[in-house]
Design a protein around this motif. Structure first.
Motif, PDB file in Angstrom:
ATOM      1  N   ASP A 290     130.846  23.488 -58.187  1.00 55.26           N
ATOM      2  CA  ASP A 290     129.573  24.186 -58.039  1.00 55.26           C
ATOM      3  C   ASP A 290     128.766  23.422 -56.991  1.00 55.26           C
ATOM      4  OD1 ASP A 290     127.070  25.318 -58.187  1.00 55.26           O
ATOM      5  OD2 ASP A 290     127.048  25.463 -60.382  1.00 55.26           O
ATOM      6  N   LEU A 291     128.745  23.944 -55.763  1.00 52.84           N
ATOM      7  CA  LEU A 291     128.122  23.222 -54.653  1.00 52.84           C
ATOM      8  C   LEU A 291     126.605  23.277 -54.696  1.00 52.84           C
ATOM      9  CD1 LEU A 291     130.489  24.036 -51.655  1.00 52.84           C
ATOM     10  CD2 LEU A 291     130.543  22.130 -53.261  1.00 52.84           C
ATOM     11  N   ASP A 292     126.041  24.045 -55.612  1.00 52.08           N
ATOM     12  CA  ASP A 292     124.590  24.002 -55.798  1.00 52.08           C
ATOM     13  C   ASP A 292     124.194  22.749 -56.576  1.00 52.08           C
ATOM     14  OD1 ASP A 292     124.141  26.377 -54.441  1.00 52.08           O
ATOM     15  OD2 ASP A 292     124.480  27.588 -56.244  1.00 52.08           O
ATOM     16  N   ILE A 293     124.993  22.413 -57.584  1.00 55.23           N
ATOM     17  CA  ILE A 293     124.720  21.236 -58.409  1.00 55.23           C
ATOM     18  C   ILE A 293     125.332  19.979 -57.804  1.00 55.23           C
ATOM     19  CG2 ILE A 293     125.089  20.215 -60.696  1.00 55.23           C
ATOM     20  CD1 ILE A 293     125.000  22.988 -61.866  1.00 55.23           C
ATOM     21  N   PHE A 294     126.507  20.131 -57.189  1.00 56.47           N
ATOM     22  CA  PHE A 294     127.178  18.999 -56.527  1.00 56.47           C
ATOM     23  C   PHE A 294     127.321  19.324 -55.036  1.00 56.47           C
ATOM     24  CE2 PHE A 294     128.830  19.094 -60.919  1.00 56.47           C
ATOM     25  CZ  PHE A 294     128.441  17.843 -61.341  1.00 56.47           C
ATOM     26  N   PRO A 295     126.234  19.214 -54.277  1.00 49.98           N
ATOM     27  CA  PRO A 295     126.284  19.600 -52.861  1.00 49.98           C
ATOM     28  C   PRO A 295     127.127  18.639 -52.034  1.00 49.98           C
ATOM     29  CG  PRO A 295     124.178  18.583 -53.378  1.00 49.98           C
ATOM     30  CD  PRO A 295     124.900  18.734 -54.694  1.00 49.98           C
ATOM     31  N   LEU A 296     127.695  19.175 -50.959  1.00 46.08           N
ATOM     32  CA  LEU A 296     128.444  18.386 -49.992  1.00 46.08           C
ATOM     33  C   LEU A 296     127.583  18.203 -48.750  1.00 46.08           C
ATOM     34  CD1 LEU A 296     132.080  19.816 -50.127  1.00 46.08           C
ATOM     35  CD2 LEU A 296     131.482  17.400 -50.252  1.00 46.08           C
ATOM     36  N   SER A 297     127.357  16.975 -48.360  1.00 43.44           N
ATOM     37  CA  SER A 297     126.562  16.697 -47.166  1.00 43.44           C
ATOM     38  C   SER A 297     127.265  15.647 -46.332  1.00 43.44           C
ATOM     39  CB  SER A 297     125.164  16.204 -47.551  1.00 43.44           C
ATOM     40  OG  SER A 297     125.250  15.025 -48.329  1.00 43.44           O
ATOM     41  N   VAL A 298     127.190  15.821 -45.031  1.00 43.41           N
ATOM     42  CA  VAL A 298     127.828  14.874 -44.121  1.00 43.41           C
ATOM     43  C   VAL A 298     126.919  13.676 -43.931  1.00 43.41           C
ATOM     44  CG1 VAL A 298     128.618  14.483 -41.764  1.00 43.41           C
ATOM     45  CG2 VAL A 298     129.194  16.608 -42.928  1.00 43.41           C
ATOM     46  N   ASN A 299     127.446  12.509 -44.183  1.00 45.81           N
ATOM     47  CA  ASN A 299     126.702  11.265 -43.997  1.00 45.81           C
ATOM     48  C   ASN A 299     127.091  10.667 -42.649  1.00 45.81           C
ATOM     49  OD1 ASN A 299     125.407   8.852 -44.117  1.00 45.81           O
ATOM     50  ND2 ASN A 299     126.515   8.050 -45.875  1.00 45.81           N
ATOM     51  N   ASP A 300     126.265  10.896 -41.642  1.00 44.46           N
ATOM     52  CA  ASP A 300     126.551  10.385 -40.309  1.00 44.46           C
ATOM     53  C   ASP A 300     125.631   9.230 -39.943  1.00 44.46           C
ATOM     54  OD1 ASP A 300     124.275  11.827 -40.209  1.00 44.46           O
ATOM     55  OD2 ASP A 300     124.835  13.070 -38.497  1.00 44.46           O
ATOM     56  N   LYS A 301     125.120   8.534 -40.976  1.00 39.15           N
ATOM     57  CA  LYS A 301     124.180   7.442 -40.723  1.00 39.15           C
ATOM     58  C   LYS A 301     124.827   6.330 -39.902  1.00 39.15           C
ATOM     59  CE  LYS A 301     121.022   4.285 -43.130  1.00 39.15           C
ATOM     60  NZ  LYS A 301     120.500   3.844 -44.432  1.00 39.15           N
ATOM     61  N   GLN A 302     126.051   5.925 -40.281  1.00 34.55           N
ATOM     62  CA  GLN A 302     126.711   4.862 -39.537  1.00 34.55           C
ATOM     63  C   GLN A 302     127.028   5.307 -38.116  1.00 34.55           C
ATOM     64  OE1 GLN A 302     130.134   3.392 -41.693  1.00 34.55           O
ATOM     65  NE2 GLN A 302     128.926   1.788 -42.614  1.00 34.55           N
ATOM     66  N   TYR A 303     127.476   6.566 -37.974  1.00 38.19           N
ATOM     67  CA  TYR A 303     127.798   7.070 -36.640  1.00 38.19           C
ATOM     68  C   TYR A 303     126.558   7.059 -35.746  1.00 38.19           C
ATOM     69  CZ  TYR A 303     129.050  10.383 -32.971  1.00 38.19           C
ATOM     70  OH  TYR A 303     129.259  10.980 -31.766  1.00 38.19           O
ATOM     71  N   LYS A 304     125.418   7.519 -36.313  1.00 40.89           N
ATOM     72  CA  LYS A 304     124.189   7.523 -35.536  1.00 40.89           C
ATOM     73  C   LYS A 304     123.751   6.105 -35.198  1.00 40.89           C
ATOM     74  CE  LYS A 304     122.300  11.918 -37.180  1.00 40.89           C
ATOM     75  NZ  LYS A 304     121.193  12.573 -37.933  1.00 40.89           N
ATOM     76  N   ALA A 305     123.951   5.179 -36.151  1.00 47.37           N
ATOM     77  CA  ALA A 305     123.582   3.784 -35.876  1.00 47.37           C
ATOM     78  C   ALA A 305     124.437   3.206 -34.750  1.00 47.37           C
ATOM     79  CB  ALA A 305     123.738   2.938 -37.141  1.00 47.37           C
ATOM     80  N   LEU A 306     125.708   3.602 -34.706  1.00 44.99           N
ATOM     81  CA  LEU A 306     126.606   3.082 -33.680  1.00 44.99           C
ATOM     82  C   LEU A 306     126.268   3.644 -32.297  1.00 44.99           C
ATOM     83  CD1 LEU A 306     130.062   3.234 -35.493  1.00 44.99           C
ATOM     84  CD2 LEU A 306     129.002   1.185 -34.577  1.00 44.99           C
ATOM     85  N   VAL A 307     126.089   4.959 -32.210  1.00 43.53           N
ATOM     86  CA  VAL A 307     125.979   5.595 -30.901  1.00 43.53           C
ATOM     87  C   VAL A 307     124.542   5.934 -30.510  1.00 43.53           C
ATOM     88  CG1 VAL A 307     128.279   6.575 -31.189  1.00 43.53           C
ATOM     89  CG2 VAL A 307     126.284   7.954 -31.776  1.00 43.53           C
ATOM     90  N   GLY A 308     123.573   5.709 -31.425  1.00 42.41           N
ATOM     91  CA  GLY A 308     122.194   6.069 -31.113  1.00 42.41           C
ATOM     92  C   GLY A 308     121.686   5.447 -29.823  1.00 42.41           C
ATOM     93  N   PRO A 309     121.734   4.114 -29.673  1.00 40.96           N
ATOM     94  CA  PRO A 309     121.215   3.497 -28.444  1.00 40.96           C
ATOM     95  C   PRO A 309     121.939   3.945 -27.191  1.00 40.96           C
ATOM     96  CG  PRO A 309     121.431   1.864 -30.181  1.00 40.96           C
ATOM     97  CD  PRO A 309     122.101   3.103 -30.683  1.00 40.96           C
ATOM     98  N   ILE A 310     123.271   4.035 -27.250  1.00 35.20           N
ATOM     99  CA  ILE A 310     124.010   4.391 -26.034  1.00 35.20           C
ATOM    100  C   ILE A 310     123.797   5.856 -25.688  1.00 35.20           C
ATOM    101  CG2 ILE A 310     126.234   5.068 -27.055  1.00 35.20           C
ATOM    102  CD1 ILE A 310     127.570   3.369 -24.857  1.00 35.20           C
ATOM    103  N   SER A 311     123.552   6.700 -26.709  1.00 39.57           N
ATOM    104  CA  SER A 311     123.253   8.112 -26.435  1.00 39.57           C
ATOM    105  C   SER A 311     121.895   8.248 -25.750  1.00 39.57           C
ATOM    106  CB  SER A 311     123.270   8.919 -27.732  1.00 39.57           C
ATOM    107  OG  SER A 311     124.559   8.919 -28.314  1.00 39.57           O
TER     108      SER A 311
END
Length: 479
Positions: A290-311
């Motif tokens: 049940d994706l309303d109660i157990f939602p799926l979300s992409v965690n791109d925090k590490q990716y953003k931390a890695l490429v944020g400055p160079i982007s």
């Protein structure tokens, strides 16, 4: 007379103006090429970071959604409301989702506690103050994990195994890893057994679960956190931190003994491609989630931390390319327009001799293009080192800003915690602080096309005036 000969005589006869045009084009082409190289380096770094970190989708309980759905157990007056079975994320369901074709790797964790028994005691070097109620804190912290090597403390070196082995995806539900001080206090070694009770206090009016569960010690680890010399609640003492399998943690939560009844707090799925989130949601619903109660979300925090400055550096380079191209076109157009006014007598004489107007415009275009070609060659020879230097300086500034922002950023609320607790900190990801500048034929081609386009536009726009001229007006009226 051949327009190419006239263009050559003009370039060699006015070396000062020729060198000025070449210098101007060199500056323009060098900055444009540097922008292209920085953008290409940033794109390669982002691709490498995406492959290294991957796109991780997280599934866990959304308590607000559970309450809104009406599936939570409500208060009946004498007993407060509880989350209930509808808020349990079962391991059997997660295993089905892990089998999705878009999942490269999956993991799940469960938070639990365990009350001590007569044969397995807590590690408490300093006893609690007299009269203090320690009923809710006198227990072990038991983390249900799929892979001990993936735990941040072990990955970062803050904790390390000193004997035996860790928890793995193949570990049984009765395997446990204990801390060295707790093991010494209880005289434990690898292969011994410990007895623990369910670490959950019963609802008011119900008896405490006194059943003891037997776990086999498969590993002993050492934490880098030393004793403070003062009283610390047993639950918060790192020496009382145990690691079990997710099924073992479910047992200590009182969720059942069978593997299919194992409950996990959070599941993570590493996707083969970030674009596959939609397909993962379809597979999860097909598995019964049940994706309303157990939602799926992409965690791109590490990716953003890695490429944020160079982007951000690449974005700045893109803006620079456009500004330089536009400014260079305008400046060159003004120079060409000024040159046409200076050469009005030459143009008038050639027109009176029968030269066609398009060939006059072609001569000017040849002169500017020759200067551009020389400048593009020089830019290709110099832009590599210059781009590396500029890129490193810009990136260093962005990395410093990103680290300051990360230090000031607060932790997020855990949506599955009924007490409004905060999420556990994720392993820190250091931003990419260097870029790999590579000059290739494609980059030379792009800057060449850009430079020639600037030359053509800057020549044809003011040069179009030539097509409106006639010899009488030029020779008698000047402009």
């Amino acid at each position: 007379m051949n327009l190419f000969k006239r263009a050559w005589w003009r370039l060699t006869g006015h070396l000062g103006k020729t060198l000025m045009l070449i210098g101007l084009f060199f500056v323009i082409c060098t900055l444009v090429l540097s922008g292209f190289l920085i953008r290409s380096a940033a794109a390669r770094a982002a691709t490498d970071a995406k492959q290294r970190v991957g796109a991780v989708a997280t599934m866990q309980l959304d308590l607000d959604a559970l309450i809104s759905s009406g599936k939570a157990q409500e208060s009946n007056g004498s007993m407060p409301g509880t989350i209930g079975a509808a808020g349990d994320l079962h391991r059997s369901l997660v295993d089905k989702i892990c089998g999705s074709s878009v999942v490269a790797q999956c993991n799940y964790t469960t938070d639990a506690g365990a009350f001590p028994t007569k044969s397995t005691k807590l590690y408490q070097p300093v006893p609690p103050p007299a009269g203090q109620d320690t009923l809710g804190t006198d227990l072990f912290r038991a983390d249900g994990i799929r892979d001990l090597n993936a735990v941040s403390e072990f990955r970062g070196g803050d904790s390390k195994l000193v004997s035996g082995r860790g928890i793995t995806p193949r570990s049984k539900s009765d395997e446990i890893v204990v801390e060295e001080r707790m093991a010494k206090a209880n005289g434990l070694k690898v292969g011994d057994s410990v007895r623990l009770k369910v670490g959950q206090l019963p609802p008011p009016g119900q008896k405490k679960n006194e059943k003891e569960y037997v776990f086999k010690v498969v590993g002993i680890y050492k934490s880098s956190l030393a004793d403070t010399g003062q009283y610390v609640p047993a639950l918060m003492d790192p020496a009382n931190h145990l690691y079990v399998s997710p099924d073992g943690a479910s047992t200590l939560l009182g969720k059942g003994d069978e593997a299919d009844d194992g409950v996990v707090k959070q599941a993570t799925f590493t996707l083969k491609d970030p674009e596959d989130l939609g397909r993962l949601k379809q597979d999860a619903e097909a598995a019964g989630a049940d994706l309303d109660i157990f939602p799926l979300s992409v965690n791109d925090k590490q990716y953003k931390a890695l490429v944020g400055p160079i982007s951000k550096t690449a974005d700045f380079a893109t803006v620079t390319v456009w500004l330089v191209a536009v400014a260079g076109t305008v400046i060159l157009a003004l120079i060409v327009a000024s040159s046409l006014r200076e050469r009005r007598k030459e143009l008038g004489i050639l027109l009176s001799l029968g030269e066609r107007k398009p060939r006059l415009l072609g001569q000017h275009l040849v002169e500017v293009v020759v200067c551009a070609v020389f400048a593009i060659g020089l830019a290709g020879a110099c832009s590599g080192l210059l781009s590396q230097s500029i890129g490193d300086r810009l990136l260093a500034g962005e990395v410093g800003s990103a680290k300051d922002d990360a230090a000031n950023q607060g932790r997020e609320r855990d949506p599955s915690d009924p007490n409004g607790g905060l999420k556990q900190d994720e392993p820190a990801a250091d931003p990419i602080d260097s870029m790999d500048i590579r000059l290739g034929p494609a980059d030379i081609g792009k800057v060449g096309a850009t430079g020639l386009a600037i030359a053509a536009i800057a020549t044809l726009i003011p040069g179009s005036r030539v097509l409106r001229l006639n010899p009488r007006d030029i020779l008698t009226k000047g402009d």
